[in-house]
Enzyme design. Sequence first.
Site, PDB file in Angstrom:
ATOM      1  N   ASP A 160     -13.106   2.225   3.578  1.00  0.00           N
ATOM      2  CA  ASP A 160     -11.985   2.067   4.499  1.00  0.00           C
ATOM      3  C   ASP A 160     -12.447   1.507   5.838  1.00  0.00           C
ATOM      4  O   ASP A 160     -11.626   1.060   6.647  1.00  0.00           O
ATOM      5  CB  ASP A 160     -11.301   3.412   4.729  1.00  0.00           C
ATOM      6  CG  ASP A 160     -10.477   3.865   3.534  1.00  0.00           C
ATOM      7  OD1 ASP A 160     -10.161   3.023   2.673  1.00  0.00           O
ATOM      8  OD2 ASP A 160     -10.140   5.058   3.476  1.00  0.00           O
ATOM      9  N   ASP A 192       0.834  -1.197   0.000  1.00  0.00           N
ATOM     10  CA  ASP A 192       0.000   0.000   0.000  1.00  0.00           C
ATOM     11  C   ASP A 192       0.878   1.261   0.000  1.00  0.00           C
ATOM     12  O   ASP A 192       2.045   1.237  -0.403  1.00  0.00           O
ATOM     13  CB  ASP A 192      -0.953  -0.027   1.206  1.00  0.00           C
ATOM     14  CG  ASP A 192      -2.306   0.590   0.906  1.00  0.00           C
ATOM     15  OD1 ASP A 192      -2.369   1.821   0.765  1.00  0.00           O
ATOM     16  OD2 ASP A 192      -3.300  -0.150   0.804  1.00  0.00           O
ATOM     17  N   ASP A 193       0.328   2.359   0.454  1.00  0.00           N
ATOM     18  CA  ASP A 193       0.953   3.684   0.416  1.00  0.00           C
ATOM     19  C   ASP A 193       2.288   3.702   1.162  1.00  0.00           C
ATOM     20  O   ASP A 193       2.489   2.945   2.110  1.00  0.00           O
ATOM     21  CB  ASP A 193      -0.025   4.680   1.047  1.00  0.00           C
ATOM     22  CG  ASP A 193       0.312   6.126   0.766  1.00  0.00           C
ATOM     23  OD1 ASP A 193       1.337   6.394   0.118  1.00  0.00           O
ATOM     24  OD2 ASP A 193      -0.470   6.989   1.196  1.00  0.00           O
ATOM     25  N   TRP A 241      -5.684   1.483  -7.270  1.00  0.00           N
ATOM     26  CA  TRP A 241      -5.644   2.849  -7.788  1.00  0.00           C
ATOM     27  C   TRP A 241      -6.543   3.719  -6.915  1.00  0.00           C
ATOM     28  O   TRP A 241      -7.756   3.622  -6.965  1.00  0.00           O
ATOM     29  CB  TRP A 241      -6.131   2.830  -9.230  1.00  0.00           C
ATOM     30  CG  TRP A 241      -6.092   4.118  -9.995  1.00  0.00           C
ATOM     31  CD1 TRP A 241      -6.610   5.313  -9.630  1.00  0.00           C
ATOM     32  CD2 TRP A 241      -5.534   4.312 -11.294  1.00  0.00           C
ATOM     33  NE1 TRP A 241      -6.415   6.246 -10.605  1.00  0.00           N
ATOM     34  CE2 TRP A 241      -5.744   5.655 -11.651  1.00  0.00           C
ATOM     35  CE3 TRP A 241      -4.879   3.478 -12.201  1.00  0.00           C
ATOM     36  CZ2 TRP A 241      -5.341   6.183 -12.871  1.00  0.00           C
ATOM     37  CZ3 TRP A 241      -4.470   4.006 -13.424  1.00  0.00           C
ATOM     38  CH2 TRP A 241      -4.695   5.344 -13.742  1.00  0.00           C
ATOM     39  N   ASP A 242      -5.919   4.605  -6.128  1.00  0.00           N
ATOM     40  CA  ASP A 242      -6.656   5.397  -5.150  1.00  0.00           C
ATOM     41  C   ASP A 242      -6.918   6.810  -5.676  1.00  0.00           C
ATOM     42  O   ASP A 242      -6.302   7.264  -6.643  1.00  0.00           O
ATOM     43  CB  ASP A 242      -5.870   5.467  -3.833  1.00  0.00           C
ATOM     44  CG  ASP A 242      -6.777   5.489  -2.607  1.00  0.00           C
ATOM     45  OD1 ASP A 242      -7.954   5.881  -2.736  1.00  0.00           O
ATOM     46  OD2 ASP A 242      -6.302   5.123  -1.513  1.00  0.00           O
TER      47      ASP A 242
END
EC number: 3.2.1.22
Length: 731
Positions: A543, A358-359, A473-474
Amino acid sequence: MKHLIATAALALLATTTLNASDMKQIRISTDRTDLVLQVGDNGRLYQSYFGERLLNESDLKELGWSVHPASDGSVSRRGWEVYSGSGNEDFFEPALAVTHNDGNPSTWLYYVSSSSHPVEGGVQTDIQLRDDKYPVDVTLHYVAYPKENVIKTWSEIRHQEKKPVTLSAYASTMLYFSRPAYYLTEFSSDWAKEAQMSTQPLLFGKKVIDTKLGSRAAMHTHPFFIVGLDQPAQERQGEVLMGTLAWTGNFRFTFEVDNVGNLRIIPGINPYASAYRLNRDEVFTTPEFIFTLSTEGTGQGSRNLQAWARNYQLKDGKGTRLTLLNNWENTAFDFDQDILAELMKEAKDLGVDMFLLDDGWFGNKYPRKDDRAGLGDWEVTHDKLPGGIRALTDAAKEAGVKFGLWIEPEMVNPKSELFEQHPDWAIHYPNRETYYYRNQLVLDLSNPAVQDYVYSIVDKLLKENPDIAYFKWDCNSPITNIYSPYLKAEQGQLYIDHVRGVYNVMKRVKDNYPDVPMMLCSGGGARCDYEALKYFTEFWCSDNTDPVERIYIQWGFSQFFPAKAMCAHVTSWNKAASLKFRTDVASMCKLGFDLGLKELSAEELLYCQTAVANWKRLQSIILDGNQYRLVSPYESNHMAVNYVSTDSRKAVLFAYDVYPRYQEKLLPVRLQGLDPTKHYKVAEINLMPEAQSSLPSNGRILSGDYLMKIGLDIFGFRPMQSHVVELTEVE
């Protein structure tokens, strides 16, 4: 003089076509629904019928275009115009508003021609309309999918006036009903509480659902709705219209009940701050509006839309999906190459297909240590990941799992090299103090150079690292500081051209890397439309992974989307809920995990491994079977849903006790969709190690008829308890 000649020719064409048409009817049909359009004696196109399919074609001649009594008792020739223009004799909301070169704001559209041709799964009908005073053309498109009982429609607007015209309304379509009562079910939202359902009556006047956020557009309301006809929408009975707009930007649904109690529904792009300057011969294409009319409640309507999506709209709609382990809830930004390599081994031990990073993996001058820096600089952080992405894909390969990666390519942090080099690539005011949402700005995708850059992010990652198997893809920010340095004086184009630019990028990715699955994410579930899902295999619902909240969120989204499009992860949210309950809730959608295995006991790990194996074994039923929502959490303290294979030989039942009341009356759960003539073995699965099933029916063989009419005693009194039951045909 030339303008006068052209106008006269258009008027003659309209008159000639009308005489030849002889009150032409256009029938747009599925196996269950008829939408009948008719040319009126004034040459304009009207809706004459929308409802259950008419069995006798001869009955069509009895339909006429609608007339309405005027207040003085006379008859007004004001019908239900299919694509009503502003400035005509209709007193209510139009579909189209055009300001012509001479300042005239009226548009009257007349029927010119129509044709039909087969497309995949259905029949497309195209209808051309034309203004009799100005060279403006509108083409209405309808695709009817007979088997799935779904229709999608959109319009194309063009003109040949000498100078640009201004569009201030541009709906996708209009639909009309004349019933005693109407009830709207809408889906409100915010971060961590997506797809919250509420119902209200539609009375005289207008009810508008819209969004003005531009990007992350569905953060507060989702682009779909249900209208109950005659009564509030119910799961198993009653007539309902279920509609959704395929647009990832600002949308607007207008529901208007007129003075005599008729309802018109107008879906489309929200024209807020979007007076669109349309050039000569440029085509303005509206989003697809997709709808189904069910006479068997929302359950059947959902199955219509879910089957249609799998067959025709969702990327890789007939393919399988990857189970995964994500690192976000486990590590957040705090990881390095060695930590990730160990987590990949955990993914393999768990039994999932993929590890998703993730990020937090990018940026060097401004490393991504939190959400305040780095967006836009898509280079691996060298001191955190010295071997780059290639070392991670190699580690995943060594562990025996695939590797996926989080990106947010449409966004930029002001604290980034990209913003330092190209501040004009970000949407922001030139002369006001900038305000930020989540410390970031939205890149201006109306600019082709920015489109190329955003595409290059994905292209470079995949060319340099062909073993990347998946992207999350956020899109975490709405558009703020709403000004495009690229468009300059044409700011009315921004909201629309930005979304078109997003699609241009997504289409290039899909065309050049068609086999790479991608998750559509937007701070949770704020992107959930069927245009974006042409390019994405699935979307992130929320989320919020608290299993209790997820029961409501997944129930809401399931009204319009198949389970295979809905990602659900097991996390540490709500540790008051058992790991079994959290896993069972996630297992009713596309299963993933986002926790550290080291925090699990040996018993819990074994349970998760078993649950993953069960889900992978049964995914064709859960993801591709027919879904039946059995018990609503909105109407009880429990929830239940079952999936049935297309051949009715297998089924899976998920049942949840949410927060039962003390000694409340417990009712059996009656399944749906089974074959009443078949017999099924009942087996509870996803049990904790050494645990025995408490279900009285476990291990028994029962007929489909019994299971659907009498059902299973499966609910209990303990909060946050769950049961997963596999049913298998016995020969």
